[in-house]
Design a protein around this motif. Sequence first.
Motif, PDB file in Angstrom:
ATOM      1  N   THR A   1     -91.488 -27.318  16.127  1.00  0.00           N
ATOM      2  CA  THR A   1     -91.526 -28.772  15.975  1.00  0.00           C
ATOM      3  C   THR A   1     -90.992 -29.182  14.606  1.00  0.00           C
ATOM      4  O   THR A   1     -90.316 -30.211  14.474  1.00  0.00           O
ATOM      5  N   TYR A   2     -91.276 -28.377  13.601  1.00  0.00           N
ATOM      6  CA  TYR A   2     -90.767 -28.665  12.261  1.00  0.00           C
ATOM      7  C   TYR A   2     -89.254 -28.473  12.161  1.00  0.00           C
ATOM      8  O   TYR A   2     -88.641 -28.894  11.181  1.00  0.00           O
ATOM      9  N   GLY A   3     -88.652 -27.794  13.143  1.00  0.00           N
ATOM     10  CA  GLY A   3     -87.208 -27.559  13.111  1.00  0.00           C
ATOM     11  C   GLY A   3     -86.813 -26.190  12.612  1.00  0.00           C
ATOM     12  O   GLY A   3     -85.629 -25.956  12.333  1.00  0.00           O
ATOM     13  N   PHE A   4     -87.768 -25.249  12.504  1.00  0.00           N
ATOM     14  CA  PHE A   4     -87.444 -23.909  11.997  1.00  0.00           C
ATOM     15  C   PHE A   4     -86.514 -23.195  12.973  1.00  0.00           C
ATOM     16  O   PHE A   4     -86.735 -23.194  14.182  1.00  0.00           O
ATOM     17  N   LEU A   5     -85.465 -22.561  12.430  1.00  0.00           N
ATOM     18  CA  LEU A   5     -84.457 -21.880  13.251  1.00  0.00           C
ATOM     19  C   LEU A   5     -84.824 -20.408  13.388  1.00  0.00           C
ATOM     20  O   LEU A   5     -84.483 -19.587  12.528  1.00  0.00           O
ATOM     21  N   PHE A   6     -85.530 -20.052  14.446  1.00  0.00           N
ATOM     22  CA  PHE A   6     -85.920 -18.656  14.650  1.00  0.00           C
ATOM     23  C   PHE A   6     -84.709 -17.768  14.907  1.00  0.00           C
ATOM     24  O   PHE A   6     -84.740 -16.577  14.603  1.00  0.00           O
ATOM     25  N   ASN A   7     -83.652 -18.327  15.458  1.00  0.00           N
ATOM     26  CA  ASN A   7     -82.449 -17.553  15.728  1.00  0.00           C
ATOM     27  C   ASN A   7     -81.425 -17.690  14.608  1.00  0.00           C
ATOM     28  O   ASN A   7     -80.227 -17.542  14.832  1.00  0.00           O
ATOM     29  N   TYR A   8     -81.916 -17.957  13.403  1.00  0.00           N
ATOM     30  CA  TYR A   8     -81.037 -18.137  12.255  1.00  0.00           C
ATOM     31  C   TYR A   8     -80.263 -16.848  11.979  1.00  0.00           C
ATOM     32  O   TYR A   8     -80.815 -15.759  11.924  1.00  0.00           O
ATOM     33  N   LEU A   9     -78.942 -16.978  11.812  1.00  0.00           N
ATOM     34  CA  LEU A   9     -78.118 -15.816  11.499  1.00  0.00           C
ATOM     35  C   LEU A   9     -77.367 -16.010  10.192  1.00  0.00           C
ATOM     36  O   LEU A   9     -77.298 -15.105   9.377  1.00  0.00           O
ATOM     37  N   SER A  10     -76.778 -17.171   9.982  1.00  0.00           N
ATOM     38  CA  SER A  10     -76.032 -17.420   8.755  1.00  0.00           C
ATOM     39  C   SER A  10     -75.997 -18.918   8.505  1.00  0.00           C
ATOM     40  O   SER A  10     -76.340 -19.706   9.356  1.00  0.00           O
ATOM     41  N   ARG A  11     -75.550 -19.278   7.329  1.00  0.00           N
ATOM     42  CA  ARG A  11     -75.505 -20.695   6.980  1.00  0.00           C
ATOM     43  C   ARG A  11     -74.544 -21.463   7.874  1.00  0.00           C
ATOM     44  O   ARG A  11     -74.759 -22.627   8.178  1.00  0.00           O
ATOM     45  N   THR A  12     -73.472 -20.808   8.315  1.00  0.00           N
ATOM     46  CA  THR A  12     -72.503 -21.505   9.143  1.00  0.00           C
ATOM     47  C   THR A  12     -73.067 -21.832  10.512  1.00  0.00           C
ATOM     48  O   THR A  12     -72.614 -22.762  11.160  1.00  0.00           O
ATOM     49  N   GLU A  13     -74.074 -21.067  10.979  1.00  0.00           N
ATOM     50  CA  GLU A  13     -74.641 -21.313  12.289  1.00  0.00           C
ATOM     51  C   GLU A  13     -75.816 -22.271  12.234  1.00  0.00           C
ATOM     52  O   GLU A  13     -76.418 -22.579  13.246  1.00  0.00           O
ATOM     53  N   SER A  14     -76.180 -22.716  11.043  1.00  0.00           N
ATOM     54  CA  SER A  14     -77.323 -23.621  10.926  1.00  0.00           C
ATOM     55  C   SER A  14     -76.886 -24.995  10.425  1.00  0.00           C
ATOM     56  O   SER A  14     -77.590 -25.647   9.680  1.00  0.00           O
ATOM     57  N   ILE A  15     -75.670 -25.392  10.810  1.00  0.00           N
ATOM     58  CA  ILE A  15     -75.184 -26.719  10.422  1.00  0.00           C
ATOM     59  C   ILE A  15     -76.020 -27.789  11.127  1.00  0.00           C
ATOM     60  O   ILE A  15     -76.227 -27.739  12.327  1.00  0.00           O
ATOM     61  N   ILE A  16     -76.479 -28.747  10.386  1.00  0.00           N
ATOM     62  CA  ILE A  16     -77.381 -29.750  10.922  1.00  0.00           C
ATOM     63  C   ILE A  16     -76.585 -31.000  11.283  1.00  0.00           C
ATOM     64  O   ILE A  16     -75.721 -31.446  10.534  1.00  0.00           O
ATOM     65  N   THR A  17     -76.882 -31.545  12.421  1.00  0.00           N
ATOM     66  CA  THR A  17     -76.222 -32.780  12.827  1.00  0.00           C
ATOM     67  C   THR A  17     -76.808 -33.955  12.072  1.00  0.00           C
ATOM     68  O   THR A  17     -77.906 -33.885  11.522  1.00  0.00           O
TER      69      THR A  17
ATOM     70  N   ILE B   1     -89.073  -4.544  10.236  1.00  0.00           N
ATOM     71  CA  ILE B   1     -88.881  -5.805   9.505  1.00  0.00           C
ATOM     72  C   ILE B   1     -87.612  -5.748   8.662  1.00  0.00           C
ATOM     73  O   ILE B   1     -86.820  -6.696   8.623  1.00  0.00           O
ATOM     74  N   ALA B   2     -87.407  -4.616   7.980  1.00  0.00           N
ATOM     75  CA  ALA B   2     -86.238  -4.474   7.102  1.00  0.00           C
ATOM     76  C   ALA B   2     -84.940  -4.564   7.892  1.00  0.00           C
ATOM     77  O   ALA B   2     -83.981  -5.232   7.469  1.00  0.00           O
ATOM     78  N   ARG B   3     -84.865  -3.913   9.056  1.00  0.00           N
ATOM     79  CA  ARG B   3     -83.648  -3.973   9.870  1.00  0.00           C
ATOM     80  C   ARG B   3     -83.394  -5.387  10.389  1.00  0.00           C
ATOM     81  O   ARG B   3     -82.250  -5.861  10.400  1.00  0.00           O
ATOM     82  N   SER B   4     -84.457  -6.066  10.817  1.00  0.00           N
ATOM     83  CA  SER B   4     -84.296  -7.414  11.345  1.00  0.00           C
ATOM     84  C   SER B   4     -83.833  -8.386  10.266  1.00  0.00           C
ATOM     85  O   SER B   4     -82.921  -9.204  10.488  1.00  0.00           O
ATOM     86  N   ILE B   5     -84.431  -8.310   9.075  1.00  0.00           N
ATOM     87  CA  ILE B   5     -84.056  -9.223   7.993  1.00  0.00           C
ATOM     88  C   ILE B   5     -82.639  -8.940   7.512  1.00  0.00           C
ATOM     89  O   ILE B   5     -81.860  -9.869   7.246  1.00  0.00           O
ATOM     90  N   SER B   6     -82.269  -7.673   7.399  1.00  0.00           N
ATOM     91  CA  SER B   6     -80.942  -7.314   6.890  1.00  0.00           C
ATOM     92  C   SER B   6     -79.837  -7.798   7.822  1.00  0.00           C
ATOM     93  O   SER B   6     -78.753  -8.175   7.372  1.00  0.00           O
ATOM     94  N   CYS B   7     -80.095  -7.805   9.118  1.00  0.00           N
ATOM     95  CA  CYS B   7     -79.089  -8.263  10.084  1.00  0.00           C
ATOM     96  C   CYS B   7     -78.867  -9.763   9.998  1.00  0.00           C
ATOM     97  O   CYS B   7     -77.797 -10.252  10.364  1.00  0.00           O
ATOM     98  N   ARG B   8     -79.859 -10.504   9.517  1.00  0.00           N
ATOM     99  CA  ARG B   8     -79.758 -11.958   9.483  1.00  0.00           C
ATOM    100  C   ARG B   8     -79.559 -12.513   8.077  1.00  0.00           C
ATOM    101  O   ARG B   8     -79.575 -13.721   7.886  1.00  0.00           O
ATOM    102  N   SER B   9     -79.368 -11.632   7.101  1.00  0.00           N
ATOM    103  CA  SER B   9     -79.202 -12.080   5.718  1.00  0.00           C
ATOM    104  C   SER B   9     -77.722 -12.145   5.360  1.00  0.00           C
ATOM    105  O   SER B   9     -76.978 -11.190   5.609  1.00  0.00           O
ATOM    106  N   PRO B  10     -77.230 -13.255   4.789  1.00  0.00           N
ATOM    107  CA  PRO B  10     -75.821 -13.367   4.399  1.00  0.00           C
ATOM    108  C   PRO B  10     -75.462 -12.351   3.323  1.00  0.00           C
ATOM    109  O   PRO B  10     -76.326 -11.891   2.562  1.00  0.00           O
ATOM    110  N   ARG B  11     -74.193 -11.989   3.235  1.00  0.00           N
ATOM    111  CA  ARG B  11     -73.724 -10.993   2.256  1.00  0.00           C
ATOM    112  C   ARG B  11     -73.307 -11.657   0.956  1.00  0.00           C
ATOM    113  O   ARG B  11     -72.217 -11.451   0.456  1.00  0.00           O
ATOM    114  N   ASP B  12     -74.161 -12.479   0.414  1.00  0.00           N
ATOM    115  CA  ASP B  12     -73.887 -13.127  -0.862  1.00  0.00           C
ATOM    116  C   ASP B  12     -75.176 -13.117  -1.674  1.00  0.00           C
ATOM    117  O   ASP B  12     -76.052 -12.275  -1.445  1.00  0.00           O
ATOM    118  N   LEU B  13     -75.316 -14.053  -2.609  1.00  0.00           N
ATOM    119  CA  LEU B  13     -76.508 -14.059  -3.452  1.00  0.00           C
ATOM    120  C   LEU B  13     -77.783 -14.294  -2.663  1.00  0.00           C
ATOM    121  O   LEU B  13     -78.877 -14.020  -3.158  1.00  0.00           O
TER     122      LEU B  13
END
Length: 455
Positions: A220-236, A318-330
């Motif tokens: 309900t708060y709008g949390f993106l459980f399927n978040y992968l990268s910033r480009t996929e979380s563009i908000i309308t 947990i480590a594998r799941s987070i690493s797959c969804r973390s961008p390769r930048d800062l």
Amino acid sequence: MDAPLDFEFEDPLLNSPVIVKKSKKVIGLDDLLTDHYQEKSKVIERESKRAKAKKKYDSDEDDFDKEALLSKQINECHNQMQELSGEAEIATWGVHVFGNQKRLPVLTLPELGSCSLLQSFMSSELNSLVELTTEKVETFLEGLLVNGWLSKLVNTRSYIEKSIAKWTFYLMLYSSKEELRASACDFWCNILSPRDKTEKLPIRIEWFPSYCELRSALKTYGFLFNYLSRTESIITNSGVRGPPKNIRAWIKFVAACCCVRSKRPVFSASEAEELVEVAVFLSSDRQLEGLLVLLDEFVQSVISYFTDEEWNISCEKIARSISCRSPRDLNCLQTVECISGVSTRGNHLRSAISYQILLNCFDNKASNEEEILSFLISINVKDRSCDLFQMYIYLVLTENWLLSNPMFELKPVIYEMWGVYLRNCSCQITSTDMRPYASKVRTKASYILFGTTNK
């Protein structure tokens, strides 16, 4: 006697001026040119005066031209300074893990007025002073909640009815009034706060929220459980951007639930794993930068929820799941560093996530510890085409991977290769190297190398 008479002065013929013959002047070519340029300068001067007079009426356009010229000069100066320094724009961390927020539900509990707590009060002599009716039930309970009397009544009775538990829980997660949601959060945290080491909670709770209730609130708060990268979380542009202010109460409540694992197991191991991921990605959103202290406590509470047997398995998952969804930048560095290393489990998780991110960065070119370090040593930092920004990310990730895991002290070859990599970064990059991130890589490697050699 020879002077003229008076009428002679009035004679125009006698008083005509004497005509003096002028000598003729020869006009040369130089004189003609001089006259031509004098006339031309007069024309230019007249045009200039007209332009100035017109500018008085076009002051806005004049200001715009001046601003454009100033902006152009500033940009040229900035570009020249950047070329001289050789430093690129310093990137910042921050991702959007919240999308459009849904409409917060309105709580309606018709059974609230029939709870035993209110019925006992209405049948008492005190009701003659308050004159409580069914229409005033919710207002009356809100007053008890805000003033802290509801907590005292519950503690006295050692029992929470289902209607009271539901009402306070939904106020905490969905109320738009700061006073109500904060009081409801304090109410639940007071119930769940450990008073001693007894096996059960001192208060019997008739209804307790499940993980599905908490997960639904995040959606309900709008949390993106399927978040992968910033480009996929563009908000309308349509809708309200999450999260609401209720997220603070949500975090406090979940942290309190994790602290009563020995008295009342609230989450399964898989649910707790997802909560760790949620906590880490919440810490990566700059919208919640003011809650970093609270989020740090939240992460520590969730990772302490597991048993030792569960943690050995869940940490790698947990480590594998987070690493797959973390961008390769800062942002991947923020993902690691938001996990405090004050506990053994915190260090373990930092090391595991850093290792998995490194494996993903190399695209399966390395499959174990020695291959990762061999790949890092093989990178020629003197090469002008070397991406020193990526080298900085590799350096910080490797530091967290190795120094957060004491098990590598039993593998001398790992530390020897680590020292070679640090010397390459600190010695092969000179102080006059003006490439972007050159000074950061050199300084970071020198600092770590100095610290490891003095242990």
